[in-house]
Enzyme design. Structure first.
Site, mmCIF file in Angstrom:
data_model
loop_
_atom_site.group_PDB
_atom_site.id
_atom_site.type_symbol
_atom_site.label_atom_id
_atom_site.label_comp_id
_atom_site.label_asym_id
_atom_site.label_seq_id
_atom_site.Cartn_x
_atom_site.Cartn_y
_atom_site.Cartn_z
ATOM 1 N N ASP A 1 -8.848 8.076 8.075
ATOM 2 C CA ASP A 1 -9.782 7.134 7.741
ATOM 3 C C ASP A 1 -10.102 6.181 9.053
ATOM 4 O OD1 ASP A 1 -11.735 5.672 5.981
ATOM 5 O OD2 ASP A 1 -10.249 4.194 5.550
ATOM 6 N N GLU B 1 -13.623 2.626 16.878
ATOM 7 C CA GLU B 1 -14.450 2.847 15.799
ATOM 8 C C GLU B 1 -15.684 1.808 16.170
ATOM 9 O OE1 GLU B 1 -12.469 1.395 12.265
ATOM 10 O OE2 GLU B 1 -10.839 2.849 12.689
ATOM 11 N N HIS C 1 -13.688 4.868 7.991
ATOM 12 C CA HIS C 1 -13.066 3.417 7.565
ATOM 13 C C HIS C 1 -13.562 2.984 6.233
ATOM 14 C CE1 HIS C 1 -10.337 0.138 9.245
ATOM 15 N NE2 HIS C 1 -10.561 0.041 8.155
ATOM 16 N N ILE C 2 -13.434 3.735 5.405
ATOM 17 C CA ILE C 2 -13.922 3.328 3.752
ATOM 18 C C ILE C 2 -12.884 2.835 2.772
ATOM 19 C CG2 ILE C 2 -16.167 4.198 4.148
ATOM 20 C CD1 ILE C 2 -13.627 6.042 2.050
ATOM 21 N N GLY C 3 -11.451 2.696 3.431
ATOM 22 C CA GLY C 3 -10.236 2.379 2.651
ATOM 23 C C GLY C 3 -10.766 1.515 1.547
ATOM 24 N N SER C 4 -11.053 0.496 1.801
ATOM 25 C CA SER C 4 -11.209 -0.586 0.684
ATOM 26 C C SER C 4 -12.679 -0.623 0.239
ATOM 27 C CB SER C 4 -10.859 -2.107 1.556
ATOM 28 O OG SER C 4 -11.813 -2.266 2.345
ATOM 29 N N ALA D 1 -4.377 3.643 7.954
ATOM 30 C CA ALA D 1 -3.837 2.309 8.286
ATOM 31 C C ALA D 1 -4.580 1.771 9.492
ATOM 32 C CB ALA D 1 -2.303 2.413 8.663
ATOM 33 N N ARG D 2 -4.150 2.147 10.839
ATOM 34 C CA ARG D 2 -4.867 1.909 12.065
ATOM 35 C C ARG D 2 -4.882 2.989 12.942
ATOM 36 N NH1 ARG D 2 -7.135 -1.188 9.442
ATOM 37 N NH2 ARG D 2 -7.487 -3.529 9.442
ATOM 38 N N ILE E 1 0.826 -1.244 -0.150
ATOM 39 C CA ILE E 1 0.050 -0.204 -0.061
ATOM 40 C C ILE E 1 0.732 1.438 0.012
ATOM 41 C CG2 ILE E 1 -1.641 1.386 1.494
ATOM 42 C CD1 ILE E 1 -2.770 -1.290 2.184
#
Ligand code: DGY
Length: 319
Positions: A261, A266, A284-287, A236-237, A159
Site C-alpha cells: 500500500d 508516491e 496508500h489507502i490504509g486509512s 507501513a512506509r 497496528i
C-alpha cells in the site's frame, strides 16, 4: 469569536471541513495545496495553525517561511516521518499526529493486501475486466493458502497488534520483532524475537507495521532470509524497503507475492512493481474509510483547538 487562524492544506471530509469552518477562522482549499502554497497561505492569513497529512513535507526551510504566530502543525496521519519535528520544536511549534484512530482501518488494509497478494487477486481482477477471456483450468491461477501460515510482524504497536488479532482468525501462528518484548496480555501467545534476522526464516508471511523514518529495513539480505515462497506485505512506509531488492525477490521466486500500500516514491512509484504478475498494489489507502478519515480530521482539530486554547495537545510529538 473563533479559536484562531487555521490553514488547512488539503480538502478534508465534509464533516471535518464543516467543523473547521465553525470553530476556526479557516482557509480551506478545494484541492491539495503544494508546500509553497501552504507557506504563502499561512503568511497571508497570519496562521496560528496548519493542518496537513502524510506526504506533505515539513522541512526546516518550510518552517522558516511560516509566520511568527504559528503555534501548531497537526498532521492527520499516525505517521510523521514527513515532518522535521526537531526543527519545529526549536521554533516553538507543537507538532501533533493522530494515533489510535487509524489502527483498525490500517489493519484491515493489511489483511486486504495479505489476501490480495496470496490469492493473486490482481491477475484475476484483470481477467474479469477483460471479459473473463482466460478460462483457468483446475491447475491454473492458483494462489497460496493464508490459513495456518506463520505470520511475522515487524512492529508490534497498536497496528501490529490489530493485524495479529485479525490473523488469529485465520489460524495464523504469530511471531514478532519489536524494540521491546510486550507484556503477555498484549502478546496473546505471539512468539517474540529480539533479532529480526532470527525471526525471518520462520515467516511464511511477513508484515511491516512499524513507523517510517528509520532507514531501509528490508534489504536483499533480509529478503533472502525469508523461507522461499514467502508473501511480503507492507502497509507501513515504502522508505522501509529497498524496492530494487523487492523486485529481485519477486522475480526470482524468493517471494511468491507481495501486497503493497506504500512505496518509496508516491505517487510516482516504481511501476516495475506493477509489471510483475505477483504483486497486489494499492495507492496508500490504509486509512481511507469514511469513519477513519473523519476521526483523523477531528483528532487533528482537537489537537489544534487544545494548543490554541493554551492547553497541552493530546498528541504532541517529541523531537
Ligand atoms: C498514516 O496515518 O500515517 C497513513 O499512512 C496516512 O493515511
Amino acid at each position: 469569536m473563533t479559536l484562531g487562524r487555521l490553514v488547512v492544506g488539503l480538502p478534508m471530509t465534509q464533516a471535518v471541513a464543516a467543523r473547521a469552518a465553525s470553530e476556526f477562522d479557516a482557509v480551506q482549499p478545494d484541492r491539495p495545496m503544494s508546500m509553497d502554497q501552504i507557506a504563502e497561505a499561512a503568511a497571508a492569513h497570519n496562521a496560528e495553525a496548519i493542518l496537513l497529512t502524510a506526504g506533505m513535507h515539513v522541512s526546516a526551510g518550510f518552517l522558516d517561511r511560516l509566520p511568527a504566530d504559528l503555534k501548531v502543525i497537526a498532521t492527520a496521519s499516525v505517521g510523521y516521518d514527513h515532518i522535521d519535528v526537531a526543527a519545529a520544536s526549536k521554533r516553538g511549534v507543537v507538532v501533533t499526529n493522530t494515533p489510535d484512530v487509524v489502527t483498525d482501518a490500517t489493519a484491515d488494509t493489511t489483511m486486504l493486501l495479505l489476501l490480495g497478494a496470496s490469492r493473486r487477486a490482481k491477475e484475476h481482477v484483470r481477467n474479469m475486466e477483460g471479459g473473463w477471456k482466460i478460462r483457468n483450468g483446475f491447475d491454473q491461477g492458483l494462489g497460496w493458502e493464508v490459513t495456518g501460515k506463520t505470520l511475522g510482524i515487524v512492529g508490534m504497536g497498536r497496528i501490529g497488534r490489530a493485524v495479529a488479532q485479525r490473523a488469529r482468525g485465520f489460524d495464523m501462528p504469530i511471531v514478532y520483532h519489536n524494540r521491546r518484548r510486550l507484556a503477555p496480555e498484549l502478546e496473546q501467545g505471539a512468539r517474540y524475537f529480539d533479532k529480526l534476522d532470527d525471526m525471518l526464516p520462520h515467516c511464511q508471511v511477513l508484515s511491516l507495521n512499524l513507523p517510517g523514518g528509520q532507514g531501509v529495513l528490508m534489504t536483499a539480505e533480509k529478503f533472502a532470509l525469508l523461507p522461499r515462497g514467502a508473501v511480503f506485505v507492507n502497509s507501513a512506509r515504502g522508505s522501509l524497503v529497498d524496492e530494487g531488492a523487492l523486485i529481485w525477490a519477486l522475480a526470482s521466486g524468493q517471494l511468491a507475492a507481495a501486497g503493497l500500500d506504500v512505496f518509496q516514491k508516491e505517487p510516482a512509484y516504481d511501476t516495475r512493481l506493477n509489471d510483475l504478475p505477483n504483486t497486489f498494489l494499492l495507492p496508500h489507502i490504509g486509512s481511507a474509510t469514511e469513519e477513519t478519515r473523519n476521526a483523523m480530521g477531528f483528532r487533528a482539530l482537537d489537537n489544534i483547538a487544545a494548543v490554541l486554547s493554551g492547553r497541552p495537545a493530546p498528541d504532541a510529538l517529541k523531537a
